[in-house]
Design an enzyme around this catalytic site. Structure first.
Site, PDB file in Angstrom:
ATOM      1  N   SER A  48       0.828  -1.222   0.000  1.00 35.61           N
ATOM      2  CA  SER A  48       0.000   0.000   0.000  1.00 35.61           C
ATOM      3  C   SER A  48       0.855   1.261   0.000  1.00 35.61           C
ATOM      4  CB  SER A  48      -0.884   0.032   1.246  1.00 35.61           C
ATOM      5  OG  SER A  48      -1.620  -1.155   1.336  1.00 35.61           O
ATOM      6  N   GLU A  53      -3.220 -14.436   1.654  1.00 40.72           N
ATOM      7  CA  GLU A  53      -3.656 -13.576   2.764  1.00 40.72           C
ATOM      8  C   GLU A  53      -5.146 -13.762   3.036  1.00 40.72           C
ATOM      9  OE1 GLU A  53      -2.352  -9.537   2.367  1.00 40.72           O
ATOM     10  OE2 GLU A  53      -3.347  -8.893   4.200  1.00 40.72           O
TER      11      GLU A  53
HETATM   12  C1  FAD Z   1      -4.634  -3.379  10.266  1.00 39.48           C
HETATM   13  C2  FAD Z   1      -4.093  -3.123   8.893  1.00 39.48           C
HETATM   14  C3  FAD Z   1      -2.879  -3.656   8.512  1.00 39.48           C
HETATM   15  C4  FAD Z   1      -2.370  -3.405   7.241  1.00 39.48           C
HETATM   16  N1  FAD Z   1      -1.130  -3.929   6.925  1.00 39.48           N
HETATM   17  C5  FAD Z   1      -0.619  -3.676   5.698  1.00 39.48           C
HETATM   18  C6  FAD Z   1       0.677  -4.158   5.361  1.00 39.48           C
HETATM   19  O1  FAD Z   1       1.366  -4.798   6.164  1.00 39.48           O
HETATM   20  N2  FAD Z   1       1.175  -3.868   4.140  1.00 39.48           N
HETATM   21  C7  FAD Z   1       0.456  -3.162   3.212  1.00 39.48           C
HETATM   22  O2  FAD Z   1       0.959  -2.979   2.099  1.00 39.48           O
HETATM   23  N3  FAD Z   1      -0.772  -2.673   3.501  1.00 39.48           N
HETATM   24  C8  FAD Z   1      -1.332  -2.910   4.727  1.00 39.48           C
HETATM   25  N4  FAD Z   1      -2.564  -2.412   5.051  1.00 39.48           N
HETATM   26  C9  FAD Z   1      -3.238  -1.529   4.096  1.00 39.48           C
HETATM   27  C10 FAD Z   1      -4.445  -2.134   3.411  1.00 39.48           C
HETATM   28  O3  FAD Z   1      -4.058  -3.061   2.445  1.00 39.48           O
HETATM   29  C11 FAD Z   1      -5.233  -0.954   2.786  1.00 39.48           C
HETATM   30  O4  FAD Z   1      -5.723  -0.176   3.860  1.00 39.48           O
HETATM   31  C12 FAD Z   1      -6.397  -1.426   1.942  1.00 39.48           C
HETATM   32  O5  FAD Z   1      -5.953  -2.043   0.769  1.00 39.48           O
HETATM   33  C13 FAD Z   1      -7.341  -0.244   1.559  1.00 39.48           C
HETATM   34  O6  FAD Z   1      -6.635   0.799   0.987  1.00 39.48           O
HETATM   35  P1  FAD Z   1      -6.758   2.307   1.529  1.00 39.48           P
HETATM   36  O7  FAD Z   1      -6.573   2.267   3.000  1.00 39.48           O
HETATM   37  O8  FAD Z   1      -5.849   3.140   0.716  1.00 39.48           O
HETATM   38  O9  FAD Z   1      -8.269   2.718   1.282  1.00 39.48           O
HETATM   39  P2  FAD Z   1      -8.891   3.240  -0.096  1.00 39.48           P
HETATM   40  O10 FAD Z   1      -8.495   2.321  -1.194  1.00 39.48           O
HETATM   41  O11 FAD Z   1      -8.591   4.682  -0.254  1.00 39.48           O
HETATM   42  O12 FAD Z   1     -10.427   3.041   0.180  1.00 39.48           O
HETATM   43  C14 FAD Z   1     -11.216   3.970   0.936  1.00 39.48           C
HETATM   44  C15 FAD Z   1     -12.676   3.507   0.903  1.00 39.48           C
HETATM   45  O13 FAD Z   1     -13.165   3.511  -0.450  1.00 39.48           O
HETATM   46  C16 FAD Z   1     -13.644   2.228  -0.818  1.00 39.48           C
HETATM   47  N5  FAD Z   1     -13.316   1.955  -2.222  1.00 39.48           N
HETATM   48  C17 FAD Z   1     -12.114   2.154  -2.831  1.00 39.48           C
HETATM   49  N6  FAD Z   1     -12.182   1.758  -4.127  1.00 39.48           N
HETATM   50  C18 FAD Z   1     -13.437   1.285  -4.337  1.00 39.48           C
HETATM   51  C19 FAD Z   1     -14.096   0.722  -5.459  1.00 39.48           C
HETATM   52  N7  FAD Z   1     -13.479   0.567  -6.622  1.00 39.48           N
HETATM   53  N8  FAD Z   1     -15.392   0.341  -5.309  1.00 39.48           N
HETATM   54  C20 FAD Z   1     -16.039   0.496  -4.110  1.00 39.48           C
HETATM   55  N9  FAD Z   1     -15.459   1.032  -3.010  1.00 39.48           N
HETATM   56  C21 FAD Z   1     -14.172   1.409  -3.113  1.00 39.48           C
HETATM   57  C22 FAD Z   1     -12.897   1.249   0.093  1.00 39.48           C
HETATM   58  O14 FAD Z   1     -13.625   0.032   0.248  1.00 39.48           O
HETATM   59  C23 FAD Z   1     -12.827   2.055   1.389  1.00 39.48           C
HETATM   60  O15 FAD Z   1     -14.027   1.942   2.098  1.00 39.48           O
HETATM   61  C24 FAD Z   1      -3.101  -2.635   6.309  1.00 39.48           C
HETATM   62  C25 FAD Z   1      -4.343  -2.099   6.692  1.00 39.48           C
HETATM   63  C26 FAD Z   1      -4.828  -2.321   7.954  1.00 39.48           C
HETATM   64  C27 FAD Z   1      -6.153  -1.714   8.323  1.00 39.48           C
END
Ligand code: FAD
Length: 413
Positions: A131, A246
């Site tokens: 991410s 995962e």
């Molecule tokens: C506890 C925890 C541990 C994590 N550990 C890691 C890690 O070790 N390494 C790593 O790389 N990442 C990690 N992550 C990150 C995680 O993979 C991302 O948070 C996740 O992929 C969502 O991306 P974002 O946070 O950028 O949210 P966004 O992608 O910005 O999404 C925001 C909101 O919009 C919605 N949304 C986005 N796109 C769409 C779509 N096309 N259609 C409908 N709804 C949509 C999402 O569902 C969400 O509700 C971790 C996250 C958490 C919470």
């Protein structure tokens, strides 16, 4: 539906049961068996050596790389028996569950020799660098770049939410290696050392005072040229394999964590009388039914793996399971907070002591925010519909791959 396992699997089950009975501490299976935190810490060390000697860590990995070469069925039986006995299996999520199997599937012979023994022995700690601030759900938009300079990749960019970033020795990191290619095609999957000047790790402090993940900044960080897994610009396919591991692990044992936790919530409700509230009872009954649905869906997933069946429903089973357990868990943790009632509004943990949080293992109760196990689990549950692919993204997968709904419109390039 035939729910019996083949005779050879049952024979193997007897072998594992016997090993557990011979190796777990005296009295382990008795009611009220307890260890102090110090005793448990000492025992866990000894236990990990026993697991090694028995060959039970990553036991389905091929023997030539230090595994025991167990079949999928044997691996399932092993996990079931450990879960039934409540015996801990080493839980190195990033090494054992994510990057290890990915290297075994996609890595070169040299990469397997270089990394698999260290993952097995637990001497290399890993983190996942996928991410970025503008690339979460839309992971393929990632901007971190890697450019070749002689025998090394030079990495620049930023990752975020990197769990365990501050303890990791290596990161499996997605980088853009061809800026001119379409966005899914120009990404590579690199194994990059963390302990170097070009890598800066800044912990992200959470509301409960803990800092379990980090921002990771790469400024001319160096990574050996040969550490690309699965071929140059093929990182998207490799990353999807990692995400599959995962989302889809522990098919037939995953439900137990929820069943044990629910039993704990029911015990608490009996203790404080909340169980006499008919609405609480209804919610407990609904939760119990959902745990049983998870158990049955686990068997379904196992049958799919064993028969190699492939259809639209099967391709989305990982997505439906992820939606189901993560949303269930948020619901049941709301229930747990209602069962605790007014007393749940204060922090119930003892600072300095350890709590066992189902699904996340043992963690110390923090001084700053002493939540008890149920309260910690309540907080964690909020993140479960986000990590590993959000619930909305999983619904898109089901909509597009199973229901045949039109694909989401893509922004014009
Ligand atoms: C506890 C925890 C541990 C994590 N550990 C890691 C890690 O070790 N390494 C790593 O790389 N990442 C990690 N992550 C990150 C995680 O993979 C991302 O948070 C996740 O992929 C969502 O991306 P974002 O946070 O950028 O949210 P966004 O992608 O910005 O999404 C925001 C909101 O919009 C919605 N949304 C986005 N796109 C769409 C779509 N096309 N259609 C409908 N709804 C949509 C999402 O569902 C969400 O509700 C971790 C996250 C958490 C919470």
């Amino acid at each position: 539906m035939d729910l019996t396992y083949p005779p050879e699997a049952e024979e193997f089950r007897v072998e594992i049961r016997r090993w557990l009975e011979d190796n777990l501490p005296e009295g382990w299976f008795d009611d009220g068996f307890e260890m102090t935190d110090d005793e448990r810490a000492a025992w866990l060390q000894e236990w990990t050596s026993k697991l090694f000697e028995g060959g039970w860590i990553c036991a389905t990995w091929p023997e030539e790389y230090g595994g025991k070469g167990l079949t999928t069925m044997q691996g399932v039986v092993l996990a079931e028996e450990f879960a039934r006995a409540g015996a801990p299996m080493r839980g190195d999520f990033f090494g054992d569950t994510l990057v290890g199997p990915t290297i075994l599937q996609w890595g070169t012979e040299e990469q397997k020799k270089a990394f698999i023994p260290g993952i097995l022995s637990g001497t290399i700690a890993w983190c996942q660098g996928f991410s970025e601030p503008d690339a979460g759900s839309d992971l393929a938009s990632l901007k971190t770049t890697a450019e070749l300079d002689g025998d090394e990749w030079v990495i620049n960019g930023q990752k975020i939410w990197t769990t365990q970033g501050f303890v990791a020795d290596y990161v499996f990191v997605l980088c853009r290696t061809d800026r001119d290619a379409p966005k899914h095609k120009g990404i590579s999957y690199l194994l990059c050392p963390m302990h170097q000047e070009g890598v800066e790790v800044r912990p992200i402090r959470q509301i409960d005072g803990a800092a379990e993940f980090a921002e990771v900044f790469f400024t001319n960080a160096r990574c050996p040229k040969d550490n690309v897994v699965g071929g140059l610009n093929n990182g998207w396919a490799v990353a999807m394999t990692t995400l599959g591991f995962e989302r889809g692990t522990s098919a037939t044992t995953g439900y137990r964590r929820f069943e044990n936790e629910l039993r704990g919530i029911m015990a608490r409700a009996e203790e404080n009388g909340a169980i006499h509230d008919p609405l609480i009872r209804q919610r407990v009954a609904a939760a119990w039914s959902k745990v049983q649905i998870m158990r049955i869906n686990g068997l379904r997933s196992l049958a799919v793996v064993l028969t190699g069946k492939k259809d639209k429903g099967v391709s989305a089973l990982g997505a439906t399971n992820k939606i189901f357990w993560s949303e269930y868990h948020q619901e049941v943790m709301e229930l747990a907070m209602d069962v605790l009632g007014m007393s749940g509004q204060t922090l119930l943990g003892e600072p300095g002591e350890e709590e066992s949080v189902p699904g996340y293992g043992r963690r110390p109760v923090s001084e700053e925010y002493p939540a008890n196990a149920l309260q910690s689990s309540f907080f964690f549950s909020r993140s479960e519909t986000i990590w590993g692919g959000t619930a909305e993204i999983q619904r898109n997968i089901v909509g597009e791959r199973v229901l045949g709904l039109p694909k989401e419109p893509r922004p014009a390039r």
